[in-house]
Enzyme design. Sequence first.
Site, PDB file in Angstrom:
ATOM      1  N   HIS A 158      30.878  14.116  47.526  1.00  0.00           N
ATOM      2  CA  HIS A 158      31.997  13.386  47.541  1.00  0.00           C
ATOM      3  C   HIS A 158      31.025  11.850  47.092  1.00  0.00           C
ATOM      4  O   HIS A 158      31.252  11.417  47.232  1.00  0.00           O
ATOM      5  CB  HIS A 158      32.679  13.603  48.599  1.00  0.00           C
ATOM      6  CG  HIS A 158      31.528  12.609  50.096  1.00  0.00           C
ATOM      7  ND1 HIS A 158      32.261  12.872  51.024  1.00  0.00           N
ATOM      8  CD2 HIS A 158      30.158  11.806  49.829  1.00  0.00           C
ATOM      9  CE1 HIS A 158      31.405  12.617  52.343  1.00  0.00           C
ATOM     10  NE2 HIS A 158      30.339  11.645  51.482  1.00  0.00           N
ATOM     11  N   HIS A 171      31.630   5.660  55.320  1.00  0.00           N
ATOM     12  CA  HIS A 171      30.776   4.932  55.228  1.00  0.00           C
ATOM     13  C   HIS A 171      30.896   3.826  55.490  1.00  0.00           C
ATOM     14  O   HIS A 171      30.778   2.739  55.069  1.00  0.00           O
ATOM     15  CB  HIS A 171      30.632   5.010  53.588  1.00  0.00           C
ATOM     16  CG  HIS A 171      29.833   6.544  52.946  1.00  0.00           C
ATOM     17  ND1 HIS A 171      31.477   6.972  53.396  1.00  0.00           N
ATOM     18  CD2 HIS A 171      29.627   6.998  52.731  1.00  0.00           C
ATOM     19  CE1 HIS A 171      30.801   8.517  52.878  1.00  0.00           C
ATOM     20  NE2 HIS A 171      29.363   8.675  52.749  1.00  0.00           N
ATOM     21  N   HIS A 214      20.148  15.130  49.499  1.00  0.00           N
ATOM     22  CA  HIS A 214      20.544  13.645  48.859  1.00  0.00           C
ATOM     23  C   HIS A 214      19.555  12.403  50.015  1.00  0.00           C
ATOM     24  O   HIS A 214      19.166  13.242  50.727  1.00  0.00           O
ATOM     25  CB  HIS A 214      21.553  13.488  47.859  1.00  0.00           C
ATOM     26  CG  HIS A 214      22.275  13.032  49.432  1.00  0.00           C
ATOM     27  ND1 HIS A 214      22.996  13.269  49.619  1.00  0.00           N
ATOM     28  CD2 HIS A 214      23.199  11.800  49.110  1.00  0.00           C
ATOM     29  CE1 HIS A 214      24.073  13.519  50.285  1.00  0.00           C
ATOM     30  NE2 HIS A 214      23.934  12.132  50.299  1.00  0.00           N
ATOM     31  N   GLU A 238      25.191  15.605  56.158  1.00  0.00           N
ATOM     32  CA  GLU A 238      26.309  15.703  55.665  1.00  0.00           C
ATOM     33  C   GLU A 238      26.844  17.174  55.414  1.00  0.00           C
ATOM     34  O   GLU A 238      28.120  17.686  55.956  1.00  0.00           O
ATOM     35  CB  GLU A 238      26.652  15.201  54.338  1.00  0.00           C
ATOM     36  CG  GLU A 238      26.399  13.866  54.395  1.00  0.00           C
ATOM     37  CD  GLU A 238      26.823  12.883  53.381  1.00  0.00           C
ATOM     38  OE1 GLU A 238      27.170  11.355  53.245  1.00  0.00           O
ATOM     39  OE2 GLU A 238      26.917  13.686  52.160  1.00  0.00           O
TER      40      GLU A 238
END
Length: 280
Positions: A12, A59, A193, A240
């Site tokens: 996402h 977030h 990441h 995640e």
Amino acid sequence: MARITAGVATSHVPAIGAAIDLGKTKEPYWQPLFAGYDWSRQWIAEEKPDVVILVYNDHASAFDMKIIPTFAIGCAESFKPADEGWGPRPVPTVQGHPDLAWHIAQSCILDEFDMTIINEMEVDHGLTVPLSLLFGQPDAWPVKVIPLAVNVVTYPPPSGNRCWLLGEAIRRAVESFPGDLKVQVWGTGGMSHQLQGPRAGLINAEWDNRFLDMMSQDSQRLRTIPHIEYLRETGSEGIEMVMWLIMRGALGADVRQLHRHYHVPASNTAVGHLVLEPVA
């Protein structure tokens, strides 16, 4: 009877949303990434699910350090796009399914999962980017959405096994709902990441692709991956991927892989995407 008919996993990345919103999807940098979703957009247009239970992480839009729920379910009628610092994304308001959401909340809590119930919440790119990837830029989203926010931002996040077990509990909840609904469960976030520090920009394609393999071939191993392995192999934000395991647990023991896509990089992130269906 309501039933879970499929599971979707996807990254996402916020830059993906910006590329869609700014009309850059055909540019040479972005075109290979979006091409990997062509099959999925056609597939979901034919499937026409009634409800998507969308597992994502906030977030710092709806939650901050004042309150950090491990698992939070959105039970509201609707959820507006959040302003993440540069204005809300130009996407439709997300329409919820309160009846099913409250049923899942009750069922999971009585199944000994302590869910946080949210009746007012804005949703950020973690939820809206997956919708854009699968549905494009409609005037209204063609599906009801139940947001399921998971803490993968602040230690301690839930274990992979706990996420899997929550997926199983969600499946039991959906199957006990009296309405006739086609339900999909989406797990979002990842893949490898890291956004800060000496390892910023880390991408581990070999590990990512093993993880994609395991989603359909070795699910028991998925449940036992420790937090430290996600951190070591996939960077600080790779955790995640435990959210994918809620989706995978909701599909049952055996699944069939319908589609797979992997692309690097998108911004400084590896992008993964799966479409799975349960095997009866």
